[in-house]
Design an enzyme around this catalytic site. Structure first.
Site, short mmCIF file in Angstrom:
data_model
loop_
_atom_site.label_atom_id
_atom_site.label_comp_id
_atom_site.label_asym_id
_atom_site.label_seq_id
_atom_site.Cartn_x
_atom_site.Cartn_y
_atom_site.Cartn_z
N CYS A 183 -1.42 123.11 59.96
CA CYS A 183 -2.83 123.10 59.57
C CYS A 183 -3.66 122.15 60.45
O CYS A 183 -3.91 122.45 61.60
CB CYS A 183 -2.96 122.77 58.08
N ARG A 235 -14.11 129.30 53.87
CA ARG A 235 -12.70 128.92 53.99
C ARG A 235 -11.82 130.14 53.79
O ARG A 235 -12.14 131.04 53.01
CB ARG A 235 -12.34 127.84 52.97
N HIS A 243 1.31 126.33 54.88
CA HIS A 243 1.83 125.14 54.21
C HIS A 243 2.26 125.50 52.81
O HIS A 243 2.41 126.67 52.49
CB HIS A 243 0.81 124.00 54.23
#
Length: 241
Positions: free
Chosen positions: A94, A127, A190
């Site tokens: 990330c 996002r 993740h």
């Protein structure tokens, strides 16, 4: 044989279960009889040294934390680049992924990257959040994880980690996610990544062990029935949507 894992800035880049990735690598080495040592480098440390490191891990953090870390890592840019070009194993998740590029352009400023990879990131309007499934040429099983990033990363001619079967990926449009360059694995996935994907973890560990030992052939298989069941559940749940 001892394998040394360096966790960079766990005091700042710690949003996404990165300690789970560290522990996954350590335990899968120990279960096979290797001596695994985990070292950390924090904002208070001043002894940056990659000379005896076998795996470097950089996790994810907020934009503010990324800027702090990148300002510090720029002082060690040459050493990190030499480590990578000499086949050092580096895993970046990330925010750590974004830091390896040329820059990360936010709405009001641009964060200079380490320029380890020929990539760049720009802030998007929304996002990209949700579960993600990849098909990768580097492992047999599909790779699963969770993504939550505002940046769009453009990887140019780099080889992606995988093709997106479900989810968004690097920048939502090309259908690819992450980067593999030499022994670098960089990804937005993740959750943490490696406990969900034991084959990918072993791919990373194999690169580290083979770099240290010319006699290395293959890692001894482990009993991964539970891990495989969990992986298959996620794949089957989201791929069919």
């Amino acid at each position: 044989m001892k394998i040394k894992i360096l966790h960079l800035y766990p005091d700042l880049l710690n949003l996404y279960g990165d300690k789970g990735n560290i522990e996954c690598m350590r335990k899968r080495l120990v279960w096979r009889g290797y001596d695994a040592e985990v070292k950390t480098y924090t904002c208070l440390d001043n002894n940056f040294d990659l000379s005896d490191i076998d795996i470097v891990f950089i996790g994810g953090g907020s934009d503010r934390e990324q800027k702090i870390v990148c300002d510090k890592l720029l002082a060690h840019k040459k050493e990190i680049k030499n480590y990578v070009e000499n086949d050092g194993v580096l895993v970046a998740v990330c925010g750590g992924y974004q830091l390896l590029g040329k820059y990360y352009k936010l709405h009001d400023e641009t964060i200079e990257g380490l320029d380890i990879l020929d990539i760049f990131t720009e802030q998007g309007k929304k996002r990209l959040i949700g579960n993600i499934v990849l098909k990768s040429e580097f492992v047999d099983e599909e790779i699963v994880g969770f993504e939550n990033h505002g940046g769009r990363t453009y990887i140019g001619k780099h080889t992606p980690l995988g093709k997106v079967l479900y989810g968004f990926g690097n920048e939502e449009k090309t259908g690819y996610e992450g980067v593999v360059y030499k022994n670098v694995i960089a990804t937005y996935l993740h959750g943490p990544l490696l406990p969900k994907n034991p084959q990918l973890c072993d791919y990373i560990l194999s690169k580290a062990v083979s770099r240290k030992s010319r006699n290395f052939t293959i890692l001894e298989p482990l009993e991964d029935a539970l891990e495989k069941t969990a992986n298959e559940y996620i794949v089957n749940r989201f791929k069919r949507n």
